[in-house]
Design a protein around this motif. Structure first.
Motif, PDB file in Angstrom:
ATOM      1  N   LEU A 241      45.706  31.538  47.209  1.00 42.87           N
ATOM      2  CA  LEU A 241      46.791  32.231  46.515  1.00 42.87           C
ATOM      3  C   LEU A 241      46.686  33.741  46.695  1.00 42.87           C
ATOM      4  O   LEU A 241      47.690  34.417  46.958  1.00 42.87           O
ATOM      5  N   TRP A 242      45.489  34.264  46.575  1.00 35.76           N
ATOM      6  CA  TRP A 242      45.345  35.715  46.714  1.00 35.76           C
ATOM      7  C   TRP A 242      45.435  36.159  48.170  1.00 35.76           C
ATOM      8  O   TRP A 242      45.853  37.286  48.445  1.00 35.76           O
ATOM      9  N   THR A 243      45.048  35.307  49.103  1.00 38.55           N
ATOM     10  CA  THR A 243      45.286  35.624  50.519  1.00 38.55           C
ATOM     11  C   THR A 243      46.787  35.749  50.777  1.00 38.55           C
ATOM     12  O   THR A 243      47.241  36.685  51.459  1.00 38.55           O
ATOM     13  N   ALA A 244      47.553  34.811  50.223  1.00 45.96           N
ATOM     14  CA  ALA A 244      49.013  34.883  50.362  1.00 45.96           C
ATOM     15  C   ALA A 244      49.547  36.165  49.742  1.00 45.96           C
ATOM     16  O   ALA A 244      50.442  36.827  50.304  1.00 45.96           O
ATOM     17  N   GLY A 245      49.006  36.562  48.581  1.00 45.12           N
ATOM     18  CA  GLY A 245      49.462  37.788  47.938  1.00 45.12           C
ATOM     19  C   GLY A 245      49.158  39.030  48.752  1.00 45.12           C
ATOM     20  O   GLY A 245      50.009  39.911  48.908  1.00 45.12           O
ATOM     21  N   VAL A 246      47.937  39.109  49.295  1.00 45.59           N
ATOM     22  CA  VAL A 246      47.561  40.275  50.090  1.00 45.59           C
ATOM     23  C   VAL A 246      48.422  40.369  51.346  1.00 45.59           C
ATOM     24  O   VAL A 246      48.915  41.453  51.709  1.00 45.59           O
ATOM     25  N   PHE A 247      48.624  39.239  52.025  1.00 44.23           N
ATOM     26  CA  PHE A 247      49.437  39.264  53.242  1.00 44.23           C
ATOM     27  C   PHE A 247      50.884  39.616  52.920  1.00 44.23           C
ATOM     28  O   PHE A 247      51.543  40.313  53.716  1.00 44.23           O
ATOM     29  N   GLN A 248      51.396  39.183  51.780  1.00 43.48           N
ATOM     30  CA  GLN A 248      52.780  39.531  51.446  1.00 43.48           C
ATOM     31  C   GLN A 248      52.908  40.997  51.069  1.00 43.48           C
ATOM     32  O   GLN A 248      53.960  41.601  51.307  1.00 43.48           O
ATOM     33  N   LEU A 249      51.861  41.588  50.508  1.00 41.45           N
ATOM     34  CA  LEU A 249      51.896  43.044  50.317  1.00 41.45           C
ATOM     35  C   LEU A 249      51.967  43.755  51.664  1.00 41.45           C
ATOM     36  O   LEU A 249      52.680  44.758  51.821  1.00 41.45           O
ATOM     37  N   GLY A 250      51.208  43.251  52.638  1.00 43.12           N
ATOM     38  CA  GLY A 250      51.291  43.814  53.982  1.00 43.12           C
ATOM     39  C   GLY A 250      52.677  43.660  54.579  1.00 43.12           C
ATOM     40  O   GLY A 250      53.204  44.586  55.217  1.00 43.12           O
ATOM     41  N   MET A 251      53.294  42.484  54.366  1.00 45.73           N
ATOM     42  CA  MET A 251      54.645  42.284  54.878  1.00 45.73           C
ATOM     43  C   MET A 251      55.639  43.209  54.176  1.00 45.73           C
ATOM     44  O   MET A 251      56.610  43.685  54.783  1.00 45.73           O
ATOM     45  N   CYS A 252      55.395  43.474  52.904  1.00 50.71           N
ATOM     46  CA  CYS A 252      56.249  44.401  52.153  1.00 50.71           C
ATOM     47  C   CYS A 252      56.239  45.777  52.820  1.00 50.71           C
ATOM     48  O   CYS A 252      57.295  46.387  53.031  1.00 50.71           O
ATOM     49  N   ILE A 253      55.048  46.256  53.190  1.00 52.72           N
ATOM     50  CA  ILE A 253      54.948  47.564  53.856  1.00 52.72           C
ATOM     51  C   ILE A 253      55.609  47.525  55.231  1.00 52.72           C
ATOM     52  O   ILE A 253      56.288  48.474  55.635  1.00 52.72           O
ATOM     53  N   LEU A 254      55.425  46.428  55.970  1.00 50.05           N
ATOM     54  CA  LEU A 254      56.063  46.311  57.286  1.00 50.05           C
ATOM     55  C   LEU A 254      57.585  46.328  57.172  1.00 50.05           C
ATOM     56  O   LEU A 254      58.275  46.888  58.029  1.00 50.05           O
ATOM     57  N   PHE A 255      58.110  45.716  56.122  1.00 53.70           N
ATOM     58  CA  PHE A 255      59.567  45.740  55.946  1.00 53.70           C
ATOM     59  C   PHE A 255      60.063  47.135  55.594  1.00 53.70           C
ATOM     60  O   PHE A 255      61.168  47.519  56.002  1.00 53.70           O
ATOM     61  N   TYR A 256      59.278  47.889  54.839  1.00 56.52           N
ATOM     62  CA  TYR A 256      59.672  49.278  54.611  1.00 56.52           C
ATOM     63  C   TYR A 256      59.697  50.040  55.937  1.00 56.52           C
ATOM     64  O   TYR A 256      60.563  50.878  56.169  1.00 56.52           O
ATOM     65  N   ARG A 257      58.741  49.749  56.791  1.00 55.91           N
ATOM     66  CA  ARG A 257      58.726  50.400  58.105  1.00 55.91           C
ATOM     67  C   ARG A 257      59.910  49.943  58.951  1.00 55.91           C
ATOM     68  O   ARG A 257      60.394  50.690  59.808  1.00 55.91           O
ATOM     69  N   ALA A 258      60.377  48.719  58.732  1.00 55.51           N
ATOM     70  CA  ALA A 258      61.539  48.209  59.464  1.00 55.51           C
ATOM     71  C   ALA A 258      62.855  48.610  58.808  1.00 55.51           C
ATOM     72  O   ALA A 258      63.920  48.131  59.206  1.00 55.51           O
ATOM     73  N   MET A 259      62.800  49.476  57.795  1.00 56.62           N
ATOM     74  CA  MET A 259      63.987  49.978  57.093  1.00 56.62           C
ATOM     75  C   MET A 259      64.753  48.864  56.380  1.00 56.62           C
ATOM     76  O   MET A 259      65.980  48.904  56.294  1.00 56.62           O
ATOM     77  N   ASP A 260      64.043  47.861  55.866  1.00 57.61           N
ATOM     78  CA  ASP A 260      64.677  46.750  55.162  1.00 57.61           C
ATOM     79  C   ASP A 260      64.191  46.763  53.716  1.00 57.61           C
ATOM     80  O   ASP A 260      63.185  46.140  53.364  1.00 57.61           O
ATOM     81  N   THR A 261      64.923  47.469  52.854  1.00 55.16           N
ATOM     82  CA  THR A 261      64.510  47.616  51.458  1.00 55.16           C
ATOM     83  C   THR A 261      64.570  46.296  50.709  1.00 55.16           C
ATOM     84  O   THR A 261      63.691  45.992  49.886  1.00 55.16           O
TER      85      THR A 261
END
Length: 892
Positions: A241-261
């Motif tokens: 569960l926490w691995t999924a959470g950490v990776f989704q935080l990373g995806m959150c940052i990648l989406f900000y970099r992709a200009m997808d709020t």
């Protein structure tokens, strides 16, 4: 660039091969009674390999190699989660009988996820990726079988990992052979596509796929107890569960970099759920019975619903998918034990099925030219039929910061949503329960703390100093207060010590509240109500809290945060109407609101450079990046602008303005008035961070300075420079030679960032060309060339270019001159005397020379000046008379 591409792909493939080899050896050599590699060592090695794969996946994600990135990040999450489970087993936290039930949900989720990714790779004919994904998927399936029946499936699992290793060896051999042969020999499947993979309108699609895999993982963990696959949730499921959470935080940052709020906000929300789920399961290990307060999940469901509604503008399917999480939050609110009851787990089973379908569709659309319909244009079609609503164009320009260039989108939607969640979470009462048993800590610490720190960092990268300060300060406060109040420490530390810490936060927030007066009404109300919350914390710490005061001010702050969340998500979707945030309550000259400041445009865009050029052509003065620090510039052909720049700077007499050109060709009209040695030295030394002080003369009149020429240089000399900066030279090409001075008041430090230009000079600047921080904080080297004909040069200032380098260049130029040669890059003149050219032959000569120099920048005219750089054609005697002297310089 190609070498970096090869490196990241090689790290990914070889990392997968290394992990497969590790598991291959362990599977073959282990017996039901004893494992060949101890669990702790196996877990640590898997974590190291997972980190390498995550690096390769993220790096390839930034270059749009989407399918490969998805595979790397998925396998990284698989080995990260399983590695943590093995470490728990090795340290005795998990018994041998519990290891099976701990691994099973995660392996099941990744078996399906990798099978779907492999199927898509097969459809788009990615043989290597298909083999790797399918083999690891089958290995996970056989490992599940081996966990169910001891000794069964281990050999089959090892065989699949062996195949992955062979594919990795084949790929590594192919890359090595390609490198040795310089790309002439590439075995099939090992070549690197130099062009980026198909990039869909979804932006960072690989991050979307990995985020869906993490939803699949958590849903598998929570749905397994409902299906009796595992007896109950245990501490062995927390790593998944926490691995999924950490990776989704990373995806959150990648989406900000992709200009997808919107996608970044969604995966920030789902990461929060993963941490809350893991926290709840962890409490069961300590025999703490969990209680979930009702108000908070309802608030979360409202935020999810609004987000799902606005996500329909991307695709109808994505909006419908997010509605599953609305139902999930309602299910949590309806049951006091939250994640451990059947209703919640049933919704997660539905999310598992929906996530699998979304993963297949998203991954296929990511790499295929044929798209599965997702209802992309329904929202736009509906809005166009509604009067009074104008949809905003969803492109990267939407997130262009007001002050310059940024690689990230605006994070204020998620930041305000986190404030809503943290505020309503702290309204839960603990009463006589154990504070840890009340499900509040993850909502306050993760939502109000970790996510707001991420939002503050993103805001800082966008040049939003105020917003970043607020989010980081409030994130720290929510984290400290949440850990103290709901971490079981509050009863022991309540008193003067806690009060002193809260008072320090109140003092900082007073400064934030005052600064908010210069921004808008919404930010002022936001900061002021948080100050009221801090007062409630202080009163509670000293035991003087009035009844209901803390709940009242917290709800008010939550409602204001909700208004800001709704306003930002609405205003970023619709161009008209706009939800008002209010005007600045206090506005000083050049300060406040940011509504009337001059254009700040990114220097990386050619359209932005043209925009600044037009401003300068109309008499404006602008800030511009260079190869050293930022400067203030005005067009020489606009004397009024030069005078304006001089007055804005209040230029000191000992620091006159200088003249900048884009190339030595801009001195073409006055070349005959300048020393050949000086011109040759300029050609050899430029473009660079070298300014040359040369004698003043009538040649300056050709630039259209008029009376403003007195502000450039001194009565005896002038500094001239050709900067080594593509942005600057492009701008000078558009407007002609420019008058330049440093972009700071006289006596102050140099300006090293585009934000400082307006901060130092205010609304006196008409535009700023933004390029982030200066590449160097050192000024240019100023060389005295007033006596260059005597063979000597001096130095007024030694800056970025060392003195030894300048002297070396000058000595080389002098040496060529003594040998009768000059810099081969310089164009010299040929003078054709009028007196010895007959009129008839002159016309013929003109026609012939026009043919020979058809593509040249200069024209051939008898009895006039002609520039020749190199001569590579044979000219007939009829074209030029024998009296013409040809001079050949450089390599012929």
């Amino acid at each position: 660039m190609a070498q970096l591409l090869s490196l990241h792909v090689s790290v990914g493939i070889l990392g997968i091969s290394a992990g497969s080899l590790l598991l291959l050896v362990n599977s073959y050599a282990s017996s039901p009674e004893k494992d060949f590699i101890p669990h702790t060592a196996l877990g640590i090695l898997l974590l190291i390999i997972a980190a390498l794969l995550a690096y390769a996946g993220i790096r390839r994600s930034l270059s749009h190699a989407q399918l490969f990135s998805s595979l790397c990040l998925t396998v990284s999450a698989l080995w990260c989660g399983s590695g943590l489970v093995y470490i728990l087993a090795g340290q005795g936290v998990l018994k041998s009988t519990e290891l099976r039930f701990s691994l099973l949900p995660g392996l099941a989720a990744f078996t399906l996820a990798l099978l779907l990714i492999g199927s898509v790779a097969l459809v788009v004919k990615k043989a290597v990726l298909c083999l790797i994904a399918v083999c690891i998927s089958l290995a996970c399936a056989h490992q599940i079988a081996g966990l169910s029946a001891a000794g069964f499936g281990q050999s089959a699992s090892a065989a699949n990992y062996l195949l992955v290793c062979l594919v990795g060896v084949y790929f590594g051999f192919g890359r090595l052979l390609s490198t040795i042969s310089h790309g002439k020999v590439e075995p099939p499947g090992t070549g690197l596509n130099r062009k980026a993979e198909l990039k869909t309108e979804q932006g960072c699609s690989d991050a979307l796929s990995v985020g869906l895999v993490m939803n699949l993982l958590s849903a598998s963990v929570l749905a397994c107890p409902l299906l009796n696959v595992v007896p109950q949730l245990s501490v062995g499921h927390v790593p998944w569960l926490w691995t999924a959470g950490v990776f989704q935080l990373g995806m959150c940052i990648l989406f900000y970099r992709a200009m997808d709020t919107l996608a970044a906000t969604f995966y920030g929300f789902t990461a929060l759920l993963k941490f809350a789920e893991g926290y709840s399961v962890l409490l069961s290990f300590y025999a703490v019975e969990l209680f979930s307060p009702v108000p908070f999940p309802i608030v979360f469901s409202v935020l999810f619903f609004i987000l799902a509604l606005f996500s329909c503008q991307k695709s109808l399917l994505e909006g419908l998918y997010q509605l599953f999480f609305v139902a999930y939050c309602i299910a949590i609110a309806a049951q006091p034990r939250g994640f451990f009851q059947g209703g919640t787990q049933g919704v997660q089973a539905a999310i598992f099925v929906a996530s699998a379908g979304m993963l297949l569709i998203t991954t296929f659309n990511m790499v295929s030219t044929k798209m599965i319909p997702t209802g992309r244009d329904y929202f736009k079609a509906l809005v166009t039929r509604m009067q009074g609503l104008t949809l905003r164009a969803q492109d990267k320009d939407l997130h262009a910061p007001h002050l310059g260039y940024s690689k990230y989108a605006d994070a204020e939607v998620l930041g305000h949503a986190c404030s809503v969640l943290a505020a309503f979470a702290v309204t839960a009462t603990v009463s006589d329960r154990n504070p840890l048993s009340v499900l509040v800590l993850p909502w306050v610490v993760v939502a109000g703390g970790a996510l707001q720190l991420i939002c503050g960092s993103v805001a800082f990268s966008r040049g939003k100093t105020f917003e970043s300060t607020v989010f980081i300060l409030y994130g720290v406060m929510w984290t400290v207060w949440g850990l103290t109040r709901y971490g079981g420490l509050y009863g022991e530390t309540r008193g003067f010590n806690v009060a002193v810490g809260i008072i320090s936060f109140m003092l900082f927030n007073c400064l934030v509240t005052v600064a908010a007066l210069f921004v808008n009404v919404a930010w002022f109300a936001y900061a002021l109500t948080f100050q009221l919350i801090l007062i409630s914390f202080l009163l509670d710490a000293v035991g003087a809290l009035p009844y209901g005061y803390d709940i009242g001010v917290t709800i008010i702050f939550g409602l204001i945060s909700f208004y800001c969340f709704l306003a930002h998500i609405f205003n970023s979707t619709f161009q008209y109407p706009q939800i008002p945030l209010g005007k600045p309550l206090v506005k000083l000259n050049g300060v406040g609101g940011g509504a009337d400041i001059c254009p700040h445009v990114p220097g990386r865009k050619a359209t932005s450079v043209r925009q600044i050029a037009e401003i300068m052509k109309k008499g404006g003065i602008c800030g511009m990046p260079t190869d050293t620090v930022y400067v203030l510039v005005a067009a020489c052909n606009r004397p009024d602008a030069v005078v304006k720049a001089y007055k804005v700077k209040k230029q000191a007499q000992d620091r006159p303005m200088s003249l900048w050109i884009s190339s030595i060709k801009q001195l073409e009209p006055v070349r005959h008035l300048l020393s050949p040695l000086l011109l040759d030295f300029m050609e050899a030394a430029w473009p660079s961070s070298i300014s040359m002080v040369i004698p003043r003369g009538p040649w300056m009149d050709t630039f259209g300075l008029g009376d403003a020429a007195k502000h450039i240089g001194t009565p005896q000399s002038i500094a001239i420079r050709n900067p080594d900066c593509s942005v600057a030279t492009h701008l000078i090409n558009l407007v002609g030679p420019i008058a330049v001075t440093s972009a700071n008041p006289t006596g102050e430090a140099d300006t090293t960032h585009h934000n400082q230009v307006y901060a130092k000079l205010g609304d006196k600047v008409d535009g700023v060309l933004c390029d982030g921080p200066s590449p160097e904080n050192i000024a240019s080297t100023v060389v005295d060339c007033t006596k260059i004909e005597t063979g000597h040069i001096g130095f007024f200032r030694v800056g970025l270019i060392p003195k030894s380098k300048v002297l070396q260049i000058f000595e080389e130029v002098q040496k060529r001159h003594r040998q009768g040669q000059t810099n081969p890059g310089f164009e010299y003149d040929l003078f054709l005397p009028d007196t010895q050219t007959d009129e008839h032959s002159g016309e013929d000569n003109t026609a012939e020379c026009n043919k020979l120099f058809l593509h040249s920048d200069t024209s051939c005219r008898p009895a006039s000046v002609m520039s020749i750089k190199t001569l590579t054609v044979s000219l007939s005697v009829s074209c030029y008379r024998p009296y013409i002297i040809f001079m050949f310089y450089g390599n012929q």
